[in-house]
Design a protein around this motif. Structure first.
Motif, short mmCIF file in Angstrom:
data_model
loop_
_atom_site.label_atom_id
_atom_site.label_comp_id
_atom_site.label_asym_id
_atom_site.label_seq_id
_atom_site.Cartn_x
_atom_site.Cartn_y
_atom_site.Cartn_z
N ARG A 1 0.83 -1.21 0.00
CA ARG A 1 0.00 0.00 0.00
C ARG A 1 0.86 1.26 0.00
O ARG A 1 0.56 2.24 -0.70
N TYR B 1 2.59 1.87 -3.49
CA TYR B 1 1.63 2.43 -4.45
C TYR B 1 1.41 3.91 -4.19
O TYR B 1 1.35 4.73 -5.12
N ILE C 1 -7.95 -4.61 -2.41
CA ILE C 1 -7.03 -3.74 -1.68
C ILE C 1 -7.35 -2.29 -2.02
O ILE C 1 -7.47 -1.93 -3.20
N PRO D 1 -6.55 1.93 -1.77
CA PRO D 1 -5.45 2.88 -1.56
C PRO D 1 -5.46 3.38 -0.12
O PRO D 1 -6.47 3.30 0.58
N LEU D 2 -4.33 3.91 0.31
CA LEU D 2 -4.26 4.47 1.65
C LEU D 2 -5.23 5.64 1.81
O LEU D 2 -5.52 6.37 0.85
#
Length: 304
Positions: A258, A261, A278, A280-281
Motif C-alpha cells: 500500500r 503504491y 485492496i 489505496p491508503l
C-alpha cells in the motif's frame, strides 16, 4: 545450476494495471527503465509487490514481455510464477522460460493448508516440467506456510531450484537463521531476504541477496546501501538504512504494498491503484507518506 544468479539487489516494482487487471505496459516500462539504469542485480517482476495473484496468465505474459523488452538483456528478470494449482504454475513457468526470464519465483500458494510433502512435490514438478530455474518464495504472511530449513535443504537438491527468498528475521536472529540454511544447502545455492526493514542486517550477516520493495522505486538509494555492504563498510550501510526508518515504519503499519503504491502516485511516477479488494491508503495516511518522502529527500525523486 546457474552459479549464484540471484545476488546483490533484486528490485521489486509494482505492476500498474487498470481496474479490470489489464497491465499498463507503458507505465511498467517507465518503472523498469530506472532499475536497469541504476545497475540493480536483478528485477523481481510480479512478486507480491507486483500483485501476481491478481493477474491473468495473459497479463502476466504481457508484463514479462514488456519488462524483457525494456531491459534488453541488461538485467536478469526474476518473475513470480505462483498459482493455486500445480498445473497452472507449470504453465506460468513454461511461459516465463520460453519468453526469456532468468528465473521464477514460486510461493506455496494455497487455499487448503499444505504439508511439507505437498509443497515439495509442487516445487519439484514445476522445476522438472518447466526447466525454469526457481527461487523458493517463503512468504508465510500471505501463504500461511513456512519453509523449515529441512524442507529448504530437501528442495535445494532438486535440479533447477537455485535459491530461497526468506523473510528477514530480527537482527539478533539473522546469523542463526543463515547458519541453519547454510548447513543444509549446496555451496552455490543463493540465500536471500525480503522485508526491507531487516534485510540490510541480513546482508551484513552474509546473505546473498536483498529482495527489495523500496528498490522498485528508489534503486539508486538502495544500491548505495548494497555497495556499502559489498565494500565492507557496515557503518555506512547502517547509516543509510537508518535514514529510511520513516518508510520502514510506514511499511510495518500499512504494508509495503500500500505504501509503495502511494509513493508512486505522490511522486507522479504512475497513478495506478492497487488491485481490488485492496484499497489505496486513506488521505491522512497518504499525508504521512508525503511527509516521510519530503524528509528523506530521495535523490531519485526530489519534487515531492
Amino acid at each position: 545450476m546457474i552459479p549464484m544468479l540471484l545476488k546483490g539487489l533484486s528490485a521489486f516494482p509494482i505492476t500498474p494495471a487498470d481496474a479490470s487487471g489489464r497491465v499498463d505496459v507503458a507505465a511498467l516500462r517507465s518503472l523498469i527503465a530506472p532499475l536497469c539504469a541504476a545497475g540493480v542485480n536483478s528485477i523481481g517482476l510480479l512478486g507480491s509487490t507486483g500483485s501476481y495473484p491478481y493477474l491473468s496468465r495473459a497479463e502476466r505474459s504481457r508484463a514479462l514481455d514488456a519488462a524483457l523488452e525494456e531491459g534488453a538483456g541488461r538485467v536478469p528478470i526474476l518473475i513470480g510464477v505462483g498459482a493455486l494449482r500445480t498445473d497452472e504454475a507449470v504453465r506460468l513457468a513454461q511461459d516465463a522460460q520460453a519468453a526469456g526470464a532468468a528465473a521464477g519465483l514460486l510461493a506455496a500458494v494455497s487455499y487448503t493448508p499444505l504439508n511439507e510433502d505437498e509443497v515439495f512435490e509442487h516445487f519439484a514438478t514445476v522445476a522438472r516440467e518447466s526447466r525454469l530455474p526457481l527461487c523458493i518464495y517463503d512468504n508465510p504472511s500471505t501463504t500461511h506456510f513456512r519453509f523449515t530449513p529441512a524442507l529448504v535443504g530437501r528442495l535445494s537438491r532438486v535440479s533447477g531450484i537455485v535459491a530461497v527468498k526468506s523473510p528477514a528475521p530480527e537482527p539478533q536472529d539473522v546469523t542463526g537463521h543463515l547458519r541453519e540454511l547454510r548447513d543444509v544447502v549446496p555451496d552455490r545455492f543463493s540465500l536471500g531476504y525480503s522485508g526491507d526493514w531487516n534485510s540490510v542486517e541480513a546482508l551484513l550477516a552474509g546473505g546473498d541477496a536483498w529482495y527489495s520493495v523500496i528498490a522498485g522505486l528508489f534503486p539508486q538509494t538502495t544500491m548505495d546501501i548494497v555497495r556499502a555492504v559489498q565494500a565492507g563498510d557496515a557503518a555506512e550501510a547502517r547509516r543509510l538504512n537508518a535514514r529510511l526508518q520513516p518508510l520502514w515504519d510506514l511499511f510495518r503499519e500499512f504494508s509495503s504494498l500500500r505504501v509503495i503504491y502511494a509513493c508512486a502516485a505522490l511522486l507522479g511516477i504512475c497513478h495506478a491503484a492497487p488491485p481490488r479488494p485492496i484499497l489505496p491508503l486513506s488521505e491522512p495516511a497518504q499525508q504521512r507518506v508525503t511527509e516521510a518522502l519530503k524528509a528523506l529527500d530521495m535523490k531519485e525523486h526530489r519534487h515531492v
